[in-house]
Write a protein that holds these residues in place. Structure first.
Motif, PDB file in Angstrom:
ATOM      1  N   ASP A 157      58.495  24.705 -61.232  1.00 51.17           N
ATOM      2  CA  ASP A 157      58.313  23.368 -60.548  1.00 51.17           C
ATOM      3  C   ASP A 157      57.111  22.765 -60.166  1.00 51.17           C
ATOM      4  O   ASP A 157      56.908  21.650 -59.525  1.00 51.17           O
ATOM      5  CB  ASP A 157      59.121  23.556 -59.416  1.00 51.17           C
ATOM      6  CG  ASP A 157      58.716  24.083 -58.104  1.00 51.17           C
ATOM      7  OD1 ASP A 157      57.806  24.842 -58.500  1.00 51.17           O
ATOM      8  OD2 ASP A 157      59.262  24.367 -57.271  1.00 51.17           O
ATOM      9  N   GLY A 158      55.952  23.499 -60.660  1.00 48.92           N
ATOM     10  CA  GLY A 158      54.485  23.025 -60.475  1.00 48.92           C
ATOM     11  C   GLY A 158      54.144  23.751 -59.077  1.00 48.92           C
ATOM     12  O   GLY A 158      52.719  23.401 -58.786  1.00 48.92           O
ATOM     13  N   GLY A 159      54.841  24.145 -58.258  1.00 45.83           N
ATOM     14  CA  GLY A 159      54.373  25.081 -57.118  1.00 45.83           C
ATOM     15  C   GLY A 159      53.394  26.164 -57.302  1.00 45.83           C
ATOM     16  O   GLY A 159      53.495  26.477 -58.631  1.00 45.83           O
ATOM     17  N   THR A 160      52.907  26.885 -56.458  1.00 43.66           N
ATOM     18  CA  THR A 160      52.213  28.122 -56.692  1.00 43.66           C
ATOM     19  C   THR A 160      52.663  29.263 -55.432  1.00 43.66           C
ATOM     20  O   THR A 160      53.168  28.781 -54.415  1.00 43.66           O
ATOM     21  CB  THR A 160      50.799  27.844 -56.140  1.00 43.66           C
ATOM     22  OG1 THR A 160      50.513  26.753 -57.151  1.00 43.66           O
ATOM     23  CG2 THR A 160      49.991  29.174 -56.691  1.00 43.66           C
ATOM     24  N   MET A 161      52.863  30.247 -56.234  1.00 41.42           N
ATOM     25  CA  MET A 161      53.252  31.400 -55.390  1.00 41.42           C
ATOM     26  C   MET A 161      52.139  32.575 -55.137  1.00 41.42           C
ATOM     27  O   MET A 161      51.339  32.702 -56.160  1.00 41.42           O
ATOM     28  CB  MET A 161      54.303  32.329 -55.974  1.00 41.42           C
ATOM     29  CG  MET A 161      54.890  33.415 -55.243  1.00 41.42           C
ATOM     30  SD  MET A 161      56.389  34.296 -55.903  1.00 41.42           S
ATOM     31  CE  MET A 161      55.994  34.942 -57.432  1.00 41.42           C
ATOM     32  N   SER A 162      51.809  32.809 -54.026  1.00 40.65           N
ATOM     33  CA  SER A 162      50.815  33.663 -53.905  1.00 40.65           C
ATOM     34  C   SER A 162      51.299  35.245 -53.482  1.00 40.65           C
ATOM     35  O   SER A 162      52.294  35.441 -52.680  1.00 40.65           O
ATOM     36  CB  SER A 162      49.773  33.365 -52.498  1.00 40.65           C
ATOM     37  OG  SER A 162      49.249  31.999 -52.947  1.00 40.65           O
ATOM     38  N   ILE A 163      50.615  36.200 -53.990  1.00 39.42           N
ATOM     39  CA  ILE A 163      51.136  37.716 -53.964  1.00 39.42           C
ATOM     40  C   ILE A 163      49.739  38.364 -53.219  1.00 39.42           C
ATOM     41  O   ILE A 163      48.788  38.414 -54.171  1.00 39.42           O
ATOM     42  CB  ILE A 163      51.543  38.106 -55.267  1.00 39.42           C
ATOM     43  CG1 ILE A 163      52.707  37.444 -55.680  1.00 39.42           C
ATOM     44  CG2 ILE A 163      51.845  39.556 -54.885  1.00 39.42           C
ATOM     45  CD1 ILE A 163      53.161  38.007 -56.881  1.00 39.42           C
ATOM     46  N   ARG A 164      49.977  38.882 -52.161  1.00 35.92           N
ATOM     47  CA  ARG A 164      48.976  39.797 -51.825  1.00 35.92           C
ATOM     48  C   ARG A 164      49.445  41.066 -51.604  1.00 35.92           C
ATOM     49  O   ARG A 164      50.027  41.596 -51.040  1.00 35.92           O
ATOM     50  CB  ARG A 164      48.533  39.362 -50.301  1.00 35.92           C
ATOM     51  CG  ARG A 164      47.420  39.600 -49.686  1.00 35.92           C
ATOM     52  CD  ARG A 164      47.148  38.932 -48.103  1.00 35.92           C
ATOM     53  NE  ARG A 164      45.856  39.330 -47.589  1.00 35.92           N
ATOM     54  CZ  ARG A 164      45.469  39.418 -46.379  1.00 35.92           C
ATOM     55  NH1 ARG A 164      46.557  39.003 -45.777  1.00 35.92           N
ATOM     56  NH2 ARG A 164      44.291  39.363 -45.952  1.00 35.92           N
ATOM     57  N   THR A 165      48.431  42.052 -52.475  1.00 38.39           N
ATOM     58  CA  THR A 165      48.712  43.477 -52.276  1.00 38.39           C
ATOM     59  C   THR A 165      47.357  44.245 -51.602  1.00 38.39           C
ATOM     60  O   THR A 165      46.360  44.185 -52.070  1.00 38.39           O
ATOM     61  CB  THR A 165      48.589  43.821 -53.779  1.00 38.39           C
ATOM     62  OG1 THR A 165      49.730  43.170 -54.544  1.00 38.39           O
ATOM     63  CG2 THR A 165      49.159  45.438 -53.896  1.00 38.39           C
ATOM     64  N   ASP A 166      47.956  45.122 -50.949  1.00 36.51           N
ATOM     65  CA  ASP A 166      47.043  46.015 -50.144  1.00 36.51           C
ATOM     66  C   ASP A 166      46.219  47.131 -51.322  1.00 36.51           C
ATOM     67  O   ASP A 166      47.192  48.038 -51.647  1.00 36.51           O
ATOM     68  CB  ASP A 166      47.567  46.851 -48.931  1.00 36.51           C
ATOM     69  CG  ASP A 166      46.634  47.633 -48.039  1.00 36.51           C
ATOM     70  OD1 ASP A 166      45.389  47.760 -48.497  1.00 36.51           O
ATOM     71  OD2 ASP A 166      47.064  47.935 -46.868  1.00 36.51           O
ATOM     72  N   ILE A 167      45.163  46.948 -51.440  1.00 39.20           N
ATOM     73  CA  ILE A 167      44.567  47.925 -52.416  1.00 39.20           C
ATOM     74  C   ILE A 167      43.632  48.897 -51.776  1.00 39.20           C
ATOM     75  O   ILE A 167      42.655  49.669 -52.356  1.00 39.20           O
ATOM     76  CB  ILE A 167      43.909  47.185 -53.711  1.00 39.20           C
ATOM     77  CG1 ILE A 167      42.688  46.448 -53.359  1.00 39.20           C
ATOM     78  CG2 ILE A 167      44.819  46.550 -54.390  1.00 39.20           C
ATOM     79  CD1 ILE A 167      41.907  45.540 -54.354  1.00 39.20           C
ATOM     80  N   SER A 168      43.641  49.093 -50.355  1.00 37.85           N
ATOM     81  CA  SER A 168      42.650  49.622 -49.822  1.00 37.85           C
ATOM     82  C   SER A 168      42.527  51.146 -50.167  1.00 37.85           C
ATOM     83  O   SER A 168      41.621  51.945 -50.257  1.00 37.85           O
ATOM     84  CB  SER A 168      42.960  49.831 -48.082  1.00 37.85           C
ATOM     85  OG  SER A 168      43.029  48.551 -47.666  1.00 37.85           O
ATOM     86  N   ASP A 169      43.960  51.661 -50.395  1.00 39.71           N
ATOM     87  CA  ASP A 169      43.678  53.316 -51.011  1.00 39.71           C
ATOM     88  C   ASP A 169      43.192  53.381 -52.372  1.00 39.71           C
ATOM     89  O   ASP A 169      42.434  54.342 -52.402  1.00 39.71           O
ATOM     90  CB  ASP A 169      45.183  53.801 -51.033  1.00 39.71           C
ATOM     91  CG  ASP A 169      45.714  54.358 -49.605  1.00 39.71           C
ATOM     92  OD1 ASP A 169      44.957  54.192 -48.592  1.00 39.71           O
ATOM     93  OD2 ASP A 169      46.915  54.456 -49.293  1.00 39.71           O
ATOM     94  N   LEU A 170      43.497  52.455 -53.375  1.00 36.96           N
ATOM     95  CA  LEU A 170      42.875  52.508 -54.550  1.00 36.96           C
ATOM     96  C   LEU A 170      41.242  52.279 -54.508  1.00 36.96           C
ATOM     97  O   LEU A 170      40.569  52.894 -55.293  1.00 36.96           O
ATOM     98  CB  LEU A 170      43.465  51.218 -55.164  1.00 36.96           C
ATOM     99  CG  LEU A 170      43.111  51.064 -56.760  1.00 36.96           C
ATOM    100  CD1 LEU A 170      43.211  52.480 -57.594  1.00 36.96           C
ATOM    101  CD2 LEU A 170      43.346  49.725 -57.509  1.00 36.96           C
ATOM    102  N   LYS A 171      40.877  51.576 -53.436  1.00 31.31           N
ATOM    103  CA  LYS A 171      39.330  51.237 -53.278  1.00 31.31           C
ATOM    104  C   LYS A 171      38.667  52.501 -52.832  1.00 31.31           C
ATOM    105  O   LYS A 171      37.560  52.872 -53.226  1.00 31.31           O
ATOM    106  CB  LYS A 171      39.148  50.075 -52.509  1.00 31.31           C
ATOM    107  CG  LYS A 171      39.130  48.615 -52.914  1.00 31.31           C
ATOM    108  CD  LYS A 171      38.159  48.421 -53.980  1.00 31.31           C
ATOM    109  CE  LYS A 171      38.091  47.236 -54.451  1.00 31.31           C
ATOM    110  NZ  LYS A 171      36.800  46.894 -55.307  1.00 31.31           N
TER     111      LYS A 171
END
Length: 426
Positions: A42-56
């Protein structure tokens, strides 16, 4: 963001948002997050935020481990490389890369062992490969299929390297190359010196035995002369001559035996010896020492006499020599009224073990590491017991040649205990 202009930060974030790009950002708490913007139908935007602290943290630990490994490789004093299961270099140090004056472009990560070996053979680095290049390459490749390998190729310039390799859990392996040129030279010089010493001892012993036999012969003639036997003083002196010449001849015989057994060309032929025959060898060794034991008031007990002994692999003459030497010492260095016991101690690690124990004076704890050294009599040399201290050296050499062992420990009630171990016949 703390060091950025707020307006610039906002514009950058809006640009990422409009382009739907993923980006990583460290929060002021120290946590790391991966943000992704997804465009909706529909032209909108979905934001996904993932915790990557362990990976870092894991990635940082991995980089730190790699750094430590590279530092360790760099500081390692010899050429070293780690190979993958396909026998290609994963990582190596500079000493490995530069082990030849031409090798830097070839001995690098991802290069296979066969490629680098063929290059070295083509450049005639290994004399053993001359006129048989493919056979040599196949031999080297076959060696690397084992769980471990250890070989010493000579280089054309005269250097000698020891190649050591061990298989890793992932079916790759680690390989190290050690320059042993000086060690080999020292070893060859030592062997040459030992051979020269043995030849000298043999030559001198032969030269001494001839006049000694003459002295003993004339001494025996004099000892039967009525002129001598009728004079107590002269008879005592002749007996002194005979006793001294016998002692000297025994020393010469020991020296000859030592020079012969310790020579680099000395070999023995081993075969299967039945348990019954082995028991006879032990019994005969005891019988041969009964006169000496009687003279010194020492009793000999053979506990192997009535038991079933295993078949072993060895040489009868060598076993006689070993038992004779050990029992002889057990008697000579015993106490008046002492005991010498020979027993079967069972089978350990494929070896039949026999013990010769005595109740004698024993050996000081700080000197036990020297008892198998040639011409070493320790503090016992100051006593009246004859000998030059080569019996145990010969015994160890003979047991080594039969793939057996001889060890010493203090007797359970004082004195000494020697364990002689011979391979079981299969």
């Amino acid at each position: 963001m703390a060091n950025e202009d707020p307006e610039i930060y906002i514009q950058n974030r809006l640009q990422v948002f409009r382009q739907c790009r993923a980006f990583e950002r460290e929060h002021k708490s120290g946590e790391w997050f991966l943000s992704r913007e997804l465009r909706m139908p529909d032209g909108g935007t979905m934001s996904i935020r993932t915790d990557i602290s362990d990976l870092k943290r894991a990635t940082g630990a991995l980089k730190e481990s790699e750094l430590h490994l590279k530092m360790a490789l760099k500081s390692f004093p010899e050429p070293l490389a780690i190979y993958d299961p396909d026998d290609r270099i994963i990582i190596c140090n500079d000493r490995f890369t530069n082990q030849f004056d031409w090798s830097a472009p070839y001995f690098i990560p991802s290069a296979s062992f066969e490629e680098t070996l063929r290059e070295a053979v083509q450049r005639r680095e290994y004399p053993a490969a001359f006129e048989r290049e493919e056979a040599y390459i196949r031999e080297r490749l076959d060696q690397r299929t084992n769980k471990s390998f250890d070989y010493e190729p000579y280089k054309a310039d005269g250097q000698i390297f020891r190649h050591l390799g061990r298989r890793l859990a992932n079916n790759g392996h680690i390989a190290v190359r050690i320059d042993i040129t000086e060690l080999k030279s020292a070893q060859q010089n030592a062997e040459a010196a030992s051979e020269a010493k043995s030849m000298f001892l043999a030559a001198m012993s032969h030269e001494l035995r001839t006049p000694l036999n003459a002295v003993m012969g004339f001494g025996q003639i004099l000892s039967h002369s009525t002129v001598i036997t009728s004079d107590e003083r002269l008879s005592e002196r002749v007996n002194y001559i005979l006793k001294g010449s016998r002692s000297m001849l025994a020393i010469v015989e020991q020296t000859l035996n030592y020079a012969n057994v310790m020579g680099s060309n000395y070999q023995i032929s081993c075969s299967e010896i039945g348990g019954e025959r082995l028991g006879m060898l032990i019994e005969n060794s005891c019988i041969n020492k009964e006169v000496l034991a009687h003279e010194l008031d020492v009793s000999i007990t053979n506990q192997c006499h009535d038991i079933s002994l295993p078949n072993v692999v060895g040489a009868e003459l060598a076993i006689n020599n070993i038992l004779g030497s050990i029992i002889d010492n057990a008697i000579k260095y015993n106490v008046e009224g002492g005991d010498v016991t020979i027993n079967f101690a069972g089978v350990t690690d494929g070896l039949a073990c026999f013990e010769v124990c005595d109740t004698g004076i024993g050996i000081p704890s700080d000197a036990t590491d020297k008892i198998f050294e040639p011409f070493e009599r320790l503090s016992l040399a100051t006593g009246d017991t004859e000998g030059i201290g080569v019996g145990l050296s010969i015994a160890r050499r003979l047991t080594d040649l039969m793939n057996g062992e001889i060890t010493y420990q203090h007797g359970p009630g004082g004195g000494s205990s020697f364990r002689i171990s011979l391979p079981i016949a299969h």
